[in-house]
Design an enzyme around this catalytic site. Structure first.
Site, mmCIF file in Angstrom:
data_model
loop_
_atom_site.group_PDB
_atom_site.id
_atom_site.type_symbol
_atom_site.label_atom_id
_atom_site.label_comp_id
_atom_site.label_asym_id
_atom_site.label_seq_id
_atom_site.Cartn_x
_atom_site.Cartn_y
_atom_site.Cartn_z
ATOM 1 N N CYS A 1 0.826 -1.206 0.000
ATOM 2 C CA CYS A 1 0.000 0.000 0.000
ATOM 3 C C CYS A 1 0.861 1.257 0.000
ATOM 4 C CB CYS A 1 -0.902 -0.019 1.230
ATOM 5 S SG CYS A 1 -1.802 1.505 1.523
ATOM 6 N N TYR B 1 -5.260 6.666 -9.056
ATOM 7 C CA TYR B 1 -6.479 5.914 -8.765
ATOM 8 C C TYR B 1 -7.670 6.481 -9.531
ATOM 9 C CZ TYR B 1 -4.166 3.429 -4.950
ATOM 10 O OH TYR B 1 -3.338 2.627 -4.219
#
Length: 338
Positions: free
Chosen positions: A48, A179
């Site tokens: 992450c 994203y």
């Protein structure tokens, strides 16, 4: 970061939920959680980018002896990140198999995603915060009494306004911008996101063309925040998220800047490219339904000379680099170029 069997793509434009648990760990303990060596555990996943920031900052500041760390695996199910890398699939300190257990200990009806990084209060087993932007700033400021000798000033007071301004644009346009491209559910939404992302990368290239670091003459929080996205750009974002105007290694200034940081102790030695690729290509099954993980790209070029020393500046200023990564915290051999 959300869950495996959940759809990530949104109709039109992707909008990230940015409401996190805002409890803070401070010197004065005003939220009920004072800074105390050994009391808290930082839970992360190497895959992450948001958690990667906390891993880097903890290491740069030398907080290993006062803030323990637990590593979740790179993939997870619809419920939670899990401690599947640990013997028996249980965190050895918190004694839980799923990070959600710590969230539910404090908020039994917690309605949102179970995210990393999170800091957990070990005595109670309850999550304290998952507010990743504030978390790393507090490690620099509230935890300063426990920094190692020679620790860098990642958030120096004279530069905070500029760091905040640069970091805000990096977050909205780059960290979250990739994203926004990858999770766009329409052609129009994707193309708008693509244009925003590369406009910001062009701005960063111009800014970094004649200065070694983003703000001032040393590494700061702003560099940490940009680096974790750049490290994932070619292995994941270029293909998986369709951020494909250029690869990072085709943007000369940003590629040299990223290699400079990668070769700085505390940055590249936290990057696990195997886990990074496994996470994105397996968990985002609506984008990659086969869950096949790409074999490339070749990583050896991360270690090539970058030439950024010629711009002046010093990564650690008057301080010193961190020492070797602690036993049990190293990236496995073969998982990184470092």
């Amino acid at each position: 970061m959300n869950n495996r069997h959940v759809a990530y793509v949104e109709a039109g434009e992707f909008n990230r939920d940015t409401k996190y648990i805002e409890t803070r760990i401070t010197v004065d303990g005003r939220d009920g959680y004072p800074v105390e060596p050994g009391r808290y555990r930082l839970v992360v996943a190497r895959a992450c980018p948001w958690a990667n920031r906390a891993i880097i900052v903890r290491r740069l500041l030398g907080l290993e002896d006062v803030l323990s760390i637990g590593f979740c695996g790179p993939t997870h199910d619809e419920r939670s990140w899990t401690f599947d890398l640990d013997p028996g699939g249980v965190d050895p300190v918190l004694k839980i198999p799923r990070l959600q257990d710590a969230y539910f200990r404090r908020f039994p009806d917690y309605p949102k995603g179970i995210t990393v990084p999170a800091i957990v209060d070990v005595p109670t087993g309850a999550v304290v915060t998952n507010d990743f932007p504030q978390m790393t700033l507090d490690l620099s400021t509230e935890w300063s009494a426990h920094h190692r000798p020679g620790a860098p000033q990642l958030y120096p007071e004279p530069l905070r306004d500029e760091i905040d301004e640069v970091a805000k644009r990096i977050y909205t346009e780059v960290n979250n911008g990739v994203y926004r491209c990858g999770f766009a559910g329409s052609q129009t939404g994707y193309e708008a996101a693509y244009d925003r992302l590369f406009a910001a990368l062009d701005w960063l290239s111009e800014r970094l063309a004649d200065q070694r670091f983003l703000v001032g003459e040393t590494i700061t929080e702003a560099d940490v925040r940009l680096f974790t996205t750049l490290a994932r750009f070619d292995p994941v974002y270029h293909g998986h998220f369709k951020c494909n105007r250029q690869k990072l290694d085709e943007m000369p200034v940003l590629w040299a800047y990223a290699r400079d940081l990668f070769q700085t102790p505390g940055f590249g030695d936290t990057i696990d490219f195997v886990q990074i690729k496994e996470h994105y290509y397996v968990v985002h099954a609506d984008i990659n339904p086969t869950q096949v993980v790409p074999k490339g790209p070749d990583l050896a070029n991360w270690l090539t000379p970058h030439g950024r020393e010629a711009l002046g500046g010093n990564p650690f200023g008057e301080g010193t680099p961190p020492g070797p990564t602690r036993d049990g915290e190293q990236v496995p051999a073969g998982h990184s170029a470092a």
